[in-house]
Design a protein around this motif. Structure first.
Motif, PDB file in Angstrom:
ATOM      1  N   ILE A   1       3.697  13.543 -13.515  1.00  0.00           N
ATOM      2  CA  ILE A   1       3.583  12.814 -12.255  1.00  0.00           C
ATOM      3  C   ILE A   1       4.000  13.642 -11.041  1.00  0.00           C
ATOM      4  O   ILE A   1       3.893  13.184  -9.911  1.00  0.00           O
ATOM      5  CB  ILE A   1       4.379  11.495 -12.280  1.00  0.00           C
ATOM      6  N   GLY A   2       4.494  14.856 -11.279  1.00  0.00           N
ATOM      7  CA  GLY A   2       4.861  15.735 -10.171  1.00  0.00           C
ATOM      8  C   GLY A   2       6.182  15.386  -9.514  1.00  0.00           C
ATOM      9  O   GLY A   2       6.356  15.570  -8.308  1.00  0.00           O
ATOM     10  N   ARG A   3       7.105  14.873 -10.294  1.00  0.00           N
ATOM     11  CA  ARG A   3       8.441  14.529  -9.800  1.00  0.00           C
ATOM     12  C   ARG A   3       9.484  15.277 -10.605  1.00  0.00           C
ATOM     13  O   ARG A   3       9.217  15.781 -11.684  1.00  0.00           O
ATOM     14  CB  ARG A   3       8.705  13.029  -9.938  1.00  0.00           C
ATOM     15  N   ASP A   4      10.700  15.328 -10.079  1.00  0.00           N
ATOM     16  CA  ASP A   4      11.797  15.973 -10.790  1.00  0.00           C
ATOM     17  C   ASP A   4      12.233  15.113 -11.969  1.00  0.00           C
ATOM     18  O   ASP A   4      12.130  13.884 -11.924  1.00  0.00           O
ATOM     19  CB  ASP A   4      12.974  16.174  -9.828  1.00  0.00           C
ATOM     20  N   LYS A   5      12.731  15.769 -13.011  1.00  0.00           N
ATOM     21  CA  LYS A   5      13.147  15.033 -14.214  1.00  0.00           C
ATOM     22  C   LYS A   5      14.297  14.080 -13.938  1.00  0.00           C
ATOM     23  O   LYS A   5      14.401  13.027 -14.553  1.00  0.00           O
ATOM     24  CB  LYS A   5      13.469  15.987 -15.354  1.00  0.00           C
ATOM     25  N   SER A   6      15.156  14.408 -12.966  1.00  0.00           N
ATOM     26  CA  SER A   6      16.263  13.504 -12.642  1.00  0.00           C
ATOM     27  C   SER A   6      15.755  12.210 -12.000  1.00  0.00           C
ATOM     28  O   SER A   6      16.335  11.146 -12.208  1.00  0.00           O
ATOM     29  CB  SER A   6      17.277  14.185 -11.725  1.00  0.00           C
ATOM     30  N   THR A   7      14.669  12.285 -11.243  1.00  0.00           N
ATOM     31  CA  THR A   7      14.072  11.093 -10.643  1.00  0.00           C
ATOM     32  C   THR A   7      13.561  10.157 -11.731  1.00  0.00           C
ATOM     33  O   THR A   7      13.804   8.947 -11.697  1.00  0.00           O
ATOM     34  CB  THR A   7      12.908  11.482  -9.702  1.00  0.00           C
ATOM     35  N   VAL A   8      12.862  10.722 -12.714  1.00  0.00           N
ATOM     36  CA  VAL A   8      12.328   9.929 -13.825  1.00  0.00           C
ATOM     37  C   VAL A   8      13.475   9.354 -14.646  1.00  0.00           C
ATOM     38  O   VAL A   8      13.454   8.174 -15.011  1.00  0.00           O
ATOM     39  CB  VAL A   8      11.382  10.772 -14.700  1.00  0.00           C
ATOM     40  N   SER A   9      14.492  10.149 -14.891  1.00  0.00           N
ATOM     41  CA  SER A   9      15.637   9.704 -15.664  1.00  0.00           C
ATOM     42  C   SER A   9      16.333   8.525 -14.979  1.00  0.00           C
ATOM     43  O   SER A   9      16.671   7.528 -15.625  1.00  0.00           O
ATOM     44  CB  SER A   9      16.622  10.856 -15.843  1.00  0.00           C
ATOM     45  N   ARG A  10      16.553   8.628 -13.665  1.00  0.00           N
ATOM     46  CA  ARG A  10      17.191   7.533 -12.922  1.00  0.00           C
ATOM     47  C   ARG A  10      16.344   6.267 -12.969  1.00  0.00           C
ATOM     48  O   ARG A  10      16.867   5.164 -13.127  1.00  0.00           O
ATOM     49  CB  ARG A  10      17.432   7.934 -11.469  1.00  0.00           C
ATOM     50  N   GLU A  11      15.044   6.419 -12.833  1.00  0.00           N
ATOM     51  CA  GLU A  11      14.156   5.248 -12.868  1.00  0.00           C
ATOM     52  C   GLU A  11      14.219   4.563 -14.239  1.00  0.00           C
ATOM     53  O   GLU A  11      14.266   3.340 -14.318  1.00  0.00           O
ATOM     54  CB  GLU A  11      12.727   5.670 -12.543  1.00  0.00           C
ATOM     55  N   LEU A  12      14.239   5.334 -15.300  1.00  0.00           N
ATOM     56  CA  LEU A  12      14.316   4.759 -16.646  1.00  0.00           C
ATOM     57  C   LEU A  12      15.677   4.099 -16.892  1.00  0.00           C
ATOM     58  O   LEU A  12      15.768   3.058 -17.533  1.00  0.00           O
ATOM     59  CB  LEU A  12      14.048   5.830 -17.701  1.00  0.00           C
ATOM     60  N   ARG A  13      16.733   4.707 -16.364  1.00  0.00           N
ATOM     61  CA  ARG A  13      18.069   4.143 -16.521  1.00  0.00           C
ATOM     62  C   ARG A  13      18.182   2.818 -15.776  1.00  0.00           C
ATOM     63  O   ARG A  13      18.879   1.904 -16.196  1.00  0.00           O
ATOM     64  CB  ARG A  13      19.098   5.126 -15.978  1.00  0.00           C
ATOM     65  N   ARG A  14      17.500   2.713 -14.638  1.00  0.00           N
ATOM     66  CA  ARG A  14      17.489   1.491 -13.851  1.00  0.00           C
ATOM     67  C   ARG A  14      16.828   0.346 -14.593  1.00  0.00           C
ATOM     68  O   ARG A  14      17.120  -0.801 -14.364  1.00  0.00           O
ATOM     69  CB  ARG A  14      16.687   1.759 -12.581  1.00  0.00           C
ATOM     70  N   GLY A  15      15.893   0.684 -15.454  1.00  0.00           N
ATOM     71  CA  GLY A  15      15.195  -0.345 -16.219  1.00  0.00           C
ATOM     72  C   GLY A  15      13.799  -0.573 -15.688  1.00  0.00           C
ATOM     73  O   GLY A  15      13.428  -0.083 -14.614  1.00  0.00           O
ATOM     74  N   LEU A  16      13.034  -1.321 -16.446  1.00  0.00           N
ATOM     75  CA  LEU A  16      11.657  -1.592 -16.047  1.00  0.00           C
ATOM     76  C   LEU A  16      11.646  -2.490 -14.824  1.00  0.00           C
ATOM     77  O   LEU A  16      12.508  -3.334 -14.645  1.00  0.00           O
ATOM     78  CB  LEU A  16      10.899  -2.260 -17.200  1.00  0.00           C
ATOM     79  N   TRP A  17      10.655  -2.339 -14.004  1.00  0.00           N
ATOM     80  CA  TRP A  17      10.552  -3.144 -12.791  1.00  0.00           C
ATOM     81  C   TRP A  17       9.575  -4.285 -13.010  1.00  0.00           C
ATOM     82  O   TRP A  17       8.711  -4.233 -13.856  1.00  0.00           O
ATOM     83  CB  TRP A  17      10.120  -2.283 -11.610  1.00  0.00           C
ATOM     84  N   PHE A  18       9.770  -5.329 -12.243  1.00  0.00           N
ATOM     85  CA  PHE A  18       8.925  -6.507 -12.338  1.00  0.00           C
ATOM     86  C   PHE A  18       8.436  -6.858 -10.943  1.00  0.00           C
ATOM     87  O   PHE A  18       9.237  -7.038 -10.035  1.00  0.00           O
ATOM     88  CB  PHE A  18       9.714  -7.696 -12.892  1.00  0.00           C
ATOM     89  N   ALA A  19       7.141  -6.969 -10.777  1.00  0.00           N
ATOM     90  CA  ALA A  19       6.602  -7.408  -9.504  1.00  0.00           C
ATOM     91  C   ALA A  19       6.683  -8.923  -9.444  1.00  0.00           C
ATOM     92  O   ALA A  19       6.432  -9.600 -10.426  1.00  0.00           O
ATOM     93  CB  ALA A  19       5.147  -6.956  -9.366  1.00  0.00           C
ATOM     94  N   SER A  20       7.036  -9.438  -8.274  1.00  0.00           N
ATOM     95  CA  SER A  20       7.080 -10.895  -8.147  1.00  0.00           C
ATOM     96  C   SER A  20       5.656 -11.431  -8.121  1.00  0.00           C
ATOM     97  O   SER A  20       4.718 -10.736  -7.730  1.00  0.00           O
ATOM     98  CB  SER A  20       7.813 -11.297  -6.870  1.00  0.00           C
ATOM     99  N   ASN A  21       5.472 -12.629  -8.543  1.00  0.00           N
ATOM    100  CA  ASN A  21       4.150 -13.228  -8.583  1.00  0.00           C
ATOM    101  C   ASN A  21       3.605 -13.530  -7.185  1.00  0.00           C
ATOM    102  O   ASN A  21       2.415 -13.624  -6.989  1.00  0.00           O
ATOM    103  CB  ASN A  21       4.182 -14.523  -9.397  1.00  0.00           C
ATOM    104  N   GLU A  22       4.488 -13.670  -6.221  1.00  0.00           N
ATOM    105  CA  GLU A  22       4.064 -14.061  -4.883  1.00  0.00           C
ATOM    106  C   GLU A  22       3.466 -12.914  -4.088  1.00  0.00           C
ATOM    107  O   GLU A  22       2.393 -13.033  -3.536  1.00  0.00           O
ATOM    108  CB  GLU A  22       5.251 -14.651  -4.125  1.00  0.00           C
ATOM    109  N   ASN A  23       4.172 -11.787  -4.006  1.00  0.00           N
ATOM    110  CA  ASN A  23       3.704 -10.721  -3.118  1.00  0.00           C
ATOM    111  C   ASN A  23       3.694  -9.336  -3.755  1.00  0.00           C
ATOM    112  O   ASN A  23       3.430  -8.367  -3.075  1.00  0.00           O
ATOM    113  CB  ASN A  23       4.535 -10.703  -1.830  1.00  0.00           C
TER     114      ASN A  23
END
Length: 67
Positions: free
Chosen positions: A34-56
């Motif tokens: 994806i062209g990002r640093d490994k620490s960025t990907v690691s932090r995103e995975l540690r944060r957990g999966l994201w959920f979009a709200s149904n409204e917006n």
């Protein structure tokens, strides 16, 4: 003058989930794809999966686990 940073887009977040969680690529390989640093990907995975709200479709990274 320093490095410029930008937030991950929703497309990048989805791609991280697909590459790392579904295809079982390493964090390093996922970051390269994806062209990002490994620490960025690691932090995103540690944060957990994201959920979009149904409204917006907004990003809610810290959704309570009790929901």
């Amino acid at each position: 003058m320093g490095q410029q940073y930008s937030h991950l887009s929703s497309e990048e977040r989805i791609l991280i989930e697909k590459l790392h969680c579904e295809r079982h690529l390493s964090i390093r390989r996922t970051a390269e794809r994806i062209g990002r640093d490994k620490s960025t990907v690691s932090r995103e995975l540690r944060r957990g999966l994201w959920f979009a709200s149904n409204e917006n479709g907004s990003y809610r990274p810290y959704r309570p686990k009790r929901l």
